[in-house]
Design an enzyme around this catalytic site. Structure first.
Site, mmCIF file in Angstrom:
data_model
loop_
_atom_site.group_PDB
_atom_site.id
_atom_site.type_symbol
_atom_site.label_atom_id
_atom_site.label_comp_id
_atom_site.label_asym_id
_atom_site.label_seq_id
_atom_site.Cartn_x
_atom_site.Cartn_y
_atom_site.Cartn_z
ATOM 1 N N GLY A 90 -29.267 34.231 40.935
ATOM 2 C CA GLY A 90 -29.094 33.383 42.109
ATOM 3 C C GLY A 90 -30.231 33.531 43.107
ATOM 4 O O GLY A 90 -31.116 34.362 42.939
ATOM 5 N N ARG A 93 -33.653 35.285 47.594
ATOM 6 C CA ARG A 93 -34.634 35.214 48.701
ATOM 7 C C ARG A 93 -34.996 33.761 48.951
ATOM 8 O O ARG A 93 -36.100 33.452 49.358
ATOM 9 C CB ARG A 93 -35.878 35.987 48.329
ATOM 10 C CG ARG A 93 -36.403 35.518 46.987
ATOM 11 C CD ARG A 93 -37.706 36.030 46.579
ATOM 12 N NE ARG A 93 -37.805 35.813 45.134
ATOM 13 C CZ ARG A 93 -38.778 36.196 44.391
ATOM 14 N NH1 ARG A 93 -39.774 36.820 44.916
ATOM 15 N NH2 ARG A 93 -38.789 35.961 43.100
ATOM 16 N N ASP A 125 -34.883 42.532 49.712
ATOM 17 C CA ASP A 125 -34.947 42.266 51.152
ATOM 18 C C ASP A 125 -34.925 40.769 51.477
ATOM 19 O O ASP A 125 -34.924 40.379 52.637
ATOM 20 C CB ASP A 125 -36.198 42.918 51.769
ATOM 21 C CG ASP A 125 -37.504 42.385 51.169
ATOM 22 O OD1 ASP A 125 -37.443 41.469 50.319
ATOM 23 O OD2 ASP A 125 -38.569 42.887 51.549
ATOM 24 N N ARG A 176 -40.634 24.734 49.423
ATOM 25 C CA ARG A 176 -40.896 24.216 48.078
ATOM 26 C C ARG A 176 -40.186 22.890 47.869
ATOM 27 O O ARG A 176 -39.004 22.759 48.170
ATOM 28 C CB ARG A 176 -40.421 25.241 47.044
ATOM 29 C CG ARG A 176 -40.667 24.835 45.629
ATOM 30 C CD ARG A 176 -40.726 26.040 44.725
ATOM 31 N NE ARG A 176 -39.407 26.569 44.415
ATOM 32 C CZ ARG A 176 -39.227 27.666 43.658
ATOM 33 N NH1 ARG A 176 -40.253 28.328 43.168
ATOM 34 N NH2 ARG A 176 -38.013 28.084 43.399
ATOM 35 N N ARG A 183 -31.709 24.928 36.694
ATOM 36 C CA ARG A 183 -32.403 25.744 35.701
ATOM 37 C C ARG A 183 -31.529 25.887 34.465
ATOM 38 O O ARG A 183 -30.311 25.669 34.536
ATOM 39 C CB ARG A 183 -32.648 27.148 36.272
ATOM 40 C CG ARG A 183 -33.322 27.169 37.631
ATOM 41 C CD ARG A 183 -32.907 28.405 38.434
ATOM 42 N NE ARG A 183 -33.381 28.323 39.813
ATOM 43 C CZ ARG A 183 -34.513 28.843 40.268
ATOM 44 N NH1 ARG A 183 -35.277 29.529 39.466
ATOM 45 N NH2 ARG A 183 -34.876 28.697 41.522
ATOM 46 N N ASP A 254 -34.003 31.569 33.758
ATOM 47 C CA ASP A 254 -33.793 31.158 35.158
ATOM 48 C C ASP A 254 -35.065 30.563 35.746
ATOM 49 O O ASP A 254 -35.044 30.025 36.848
ATOM 50 C CB ASP A 254 -33.317 32.341 36.013
ATOM 51 C CG ASP A 254 -34.211 33.561 35.872
ATOM 52 O OD1 ASP A 254 -34.446 33.994 34.736
ATOM 53 O OD2 ASP A 254 -34.698 34.067 36.902
ATOM 54 N N ASN A 255 -36.167 30.651 35.021
ATOM 55 C CA ASN A 255 -37.412 30.045 35.475
ATOM 56 C C ASN A 255 -37.779 28.821 34.644
ATOM 57 O O ASN A 255 -38.944 28.416 34.611
ATOM 58 C CB ASN A 255 -38.548 31.075 35.440
ATOM 59 C CG ASN A 255 -38.329 32.191 36.448
ATOM 60 O OD1 ASN A 255 -37.637 32.004 37.447
ATOM 61 N ND2 ASN A 255 -38.904 33.348 36.183
ATOM 62 N N ASP A 264 -41.599 28.468 39.696
ATOM 63 C CA ASP A 264 -41.695 29.920 39.918
ATOM 64 C C ASP A 264 -43.022 30.503 39.453
ATOM 65 O O ASP A 264 -43.131 31.160 38.419
ATOM 66 C CB ASP A 264 -40.505 30.658 39.273
ATOM 67 C CG ASP A 264 -39.292 30.637 40.194
ATOM 68 O OD1 ASP A 264 -39.426 30.157 41.338
ATOM 69 O OD2 ASP A 264 -38.222 31.095 39.785
HETATM 70 P P1 AMP Z 1 -37.978 35.771 39.833
HETATM 71 O O1 AMP Z 1 -38.718 37.002 39.480
HETATM 72 O O2 AMP Z 1 -38.631 34.977 40.920
HETATM 73 O O3 AMP Z 1 -37.650 34.911 38.684
HETATM 74 O O4 AMP Z 1 -36.612 36.281 40.483
HETATM 75 C C1 AMP Z 1 -35.583 36.893 39.724
HETATM 76 C C2 AMP Z 1 -34.380 37.200 40.597
HETATM 77 O O5 AMP Z 1 -34.667 38.230 41.541
HETATM 78 C C3 AMP Z 1 -33.878 36.029 41.419
HETATM 79 O O6 AMP Z 1 -32.478 36.078 41.434
HETATM 80 C C4 AMP Z 1 -34.451 36.305 42.787
HETATM 81 O O7 AMP Z 1 -33.698 35.694 43.802
HETATM 82 C C5 AMP Z 1 -34.357 37.814 42.864
HETATM 83 N N1 AMP Z 1 -35.333 38.381 43.813
HETATM 84 C C6 AMP Z 1 -36.667 38.512 43.624
HETATM 85 N N2 AMP Z 1 -37.270 39.041 44.714
HETATM 86 C C7 AMP Z 1 -36.293 39.253 45.630
HETATM 87 C C8 AMP Z 1 -36.261 39.782 46.965
HETATM 88 N N3 AMP Z 1 -37.369 40.195 47.593
HETATM 89 N N4 AMP Z 1 -35.065 39.854 47.579
HETATM 90 C C9 AMP Z 1 -33.939 39.445 46.975
HETATM 91 N N5 AMP Z 1 -33.894 38.938 45.723
HETATM 92 C C10 AMP Z 1 -35.056 38.841 45.052
HETATM 93 MG MG MG Z 2 -37.249 32.824 39.420
#
Ligand code: AMP
Ligand code: MG
Length: 521
Positions: A90, A93, A125, A176, A183, A254-255, A264
């Site tokens: 989900g 951020r 965060d 964005r 997804r 998810d991407n 992403d």
């Molecule tokens: P991604 O690496 O962008 O595909 O993200 C994978 C998952 O990690 C997603 O659910 C993001 O929302 C979560 N995520 C990545 N970075 C953060 C962050 N700084 N704080 C909270 N969730 C994060």
């Molecule tokens: Mg992602």
């Protein structure tokens, strides 16, 4: 356009897909500041004049305030990450502010990334650092200019907060714009919830991205058609990535979008020296998402998508599974068709008509892959290797028939020059060139062929070292000069310009050899 100069946001996702989102609330920020605003995109979306740069808008773009009348949500999704299923990912951020309808009636998500913690943040965060935000901005614009479907950045703003990665960094938020944020992982989430949510999601996806399927009856045929349509758009997308040397780097489910847009931009990077095993991502130890694996990974992800669609097709697995498999079997055919189309354009053979026999198409794919094999064995830069072939085609053009060389490609040198002194025997290069020339004569692509060959073989791609220089200047020295210059070069990637010669240069070998990209924002 709304009275009072505010864009009107709709909320079809929030409205139709309860159970797949949670409300989002803004987080305070200290001192929001616009770093880059995408006025060209704002104009395309017909946003009210002056809205993007308005002081009040800045607080919205920084995630500190909800736009008037909007109901932002954090979207729920699951995902297979490096092959391992995570039921609860989900927007940790990110937040979907709402949807804009452009003058052509198309619906666009407007979302924030780096906009604070949500119910899905787990230990994170919820923030993003300026470097990765600008990276996504740049990569998205570069892909757009290359003609590849992609999400795009409307704005990059700093929040005034520091985010702590390995060290304190300026916090930033990316706005964005996407055809949607649906997804494969959204379907994986819904499939585990309940049948009703899954059905609503499938109908939402059809209405939004494949409206021509909406009338298909009965239901199971419509959902199978959705599966085939996503296979079609994703194979098209991946073939285009393969044509420009783009490595996504983190092709988790998810991407991967349902719309067929690239999404992403984390650890993505472009190939320098052509080697299909290239992977730059620091966390991709096994090279799962290496350049050459991308079509296979797409097929794997689409198989996960098919599994989510299964329950909508019927109850009896004995009946459903063969139907899903039959749909998935369209992958190879679609991939072959799209990849062959990309290669044909790159080879300057774009005279393909309905009369082009299948065996000839197969021959063209083999011809293109034969050239790739020369580039691989010669350890040649992917982009310059193809550009050298364009130089050959321009040199071959007959004076007076309107296909004369622009002269600009001289700098790239010929194919022989690029491969000379390497491990590929000269006779093999000659043999390949004469087969290619023979096929070009036969296809007689003329002016059009040369022009589409130019457009299939960019001279400027986001070179890793240039991207890093631009981001370093922006983050460490608050100097956006190099970023703007690079962005401007990448806005027209096909036209060679003497003053931009440095941007066509490959990264020094030691940079490429040790180059690592990171997921984190
Ligand atoms: P991604 O690496 O962008 O595909 O993200 C994978 C998952 O990690 C997603 O659910 C993001 O929302 C979560 N995520 C990545 N970075 C953060 C962050 N700084 N704080 C909270 N969730 C994060
Ligand atoms: Mg992602």
């Amino acid at each position: 356009m709304a009275p009072g100069g505010q864009p009107v946001l709709d909320h079809s996702y929030a409205r139709e897909l309860s159970g797949a989102h949670l409300p989002w609330t803004p987080s305070p920020v200290t001192r929001p500041r616009a770093v880059r605003l995408n006025h060209a995109l704002a104009a395309e979306l017909d946003l009210p004049a002056g809205w993007l740069q308005a002081e009040s808008t800045l607080r919205v773009l920084a995630g500190a305030e909800v736009p008037d009348g909007a109901q932002p949500v954090a979207q729920a999704y699951s995902g297979h990450q490096f092959g391992v299923f995570s039921p609860m990912l989900g927007d940790g951020r990110a937040a979907l502010l709402g949807e804009l309808i452009d003058p052509a009636g198309r619906r666009w998500d407007v979302a924030l990334k780096g906009s604070g913690r949500t119910a899905f943040s787990r230990g994170g965060d919820g923030r993003a650092a300026l470097g990765p935000v600008l990276r996504e901005y740049l990569m998205g614009e570069a892909m757009h200019a290359l003609g590849i479907p992609t999400t795009r950045a409307l704005a990059a703003v700093t929040t005034g907060e520091q985010v702590y990665r390995e060290r304190p960094l300026p916090g930033a938020v990316l706005t964005r714009v996407a055809a949607s944020h649906l997804r494969v992982g959204t379907f994986e989430f819904a499939a585990r919830r309940d049948r009703d949510l899954l059905r609503r999601l499938a109908e939402h996806a059809i209405a939004r991205h494949y409206p021509h399927l909406a009338a298909i009856e009965p239901d199971d045929e419509r959902y199978l058609a959705l599966l085939r349509a996503v296979i079609e758009t994703q194979t098209s997308l991946i073939a285009r990535w393969m044509g420009v040397g783009f490595i996504h780097g983190v092709m988790n489910t998810d991407n991967m979008t349902i719309s067929g847009e690239t999404i992403d931009y984390g650890p993505c990077a472009f190939l320098e020296v052509y080697d299909p095993r290239t992977a730059f991502s620091s966390i991709d130890h096994g090279g799962r998402y290496a350049f050459g694996n991308q079509p296979e990974i797409a097929a794997w992800n689409l198989t996960r998508f098919a599994e989510t669609v299964g329950p909508l097709i019927g109850e009896d697995r004995e009946v459903v599974v063969p139907r899903l498999i039959a749909a998935l079997e369209t992958f190879d055919v679609a991939h072959d068709r799209h990849w062959t189309t990309v290669l044909r354009a790159k080879l300057g053979l774009t005279s393909a008509g309905p009369d082009d026999a299948a065996h000839r198409q197969r021959g063209d794919r083999a011809l293109g892959e034969g050239y790739l094999d020369l580039l691989r064995r010669g350890e040649v830069d992917f982009t310059l290797g193809w550009r050298a072939l364009l130089a050959e085609a321009e040199a071959d053009a007959v004076p007076g028939d309107g296909t004369e060389r622009s002269g600009a490609s001289d700098a790239a040198g010929g194919v022989r020059a690029l491969l000379a002194g390497g491990s590929v025997p000269a006779a093999e290069v000659e043999d390949w060139l004469s087969r290619w020339r023979g096929r070009r004569r036969e296809a007689a692509p003329g002016v059009e062929g040369l022009e589409s060959m130019r457009r299939a073989n960019p001279i400027y791609i986001p070179r890793n070292h240039q991207v890093e220089l631009a981001l370093e200047a922006a983050v460490e020295h608050e100097d956006l000069g190099p970023f703007d210059r690079l962005l401007a070069v990448l806005a027209d990637p096909f036209t060679e310009r003497a003053q931009d010669a440095a941007y066509a240069e490959p990264a020094p070998q030691f940079v490429t050899a040790t180059y690592r990209t990171f997921c984190g924002t």
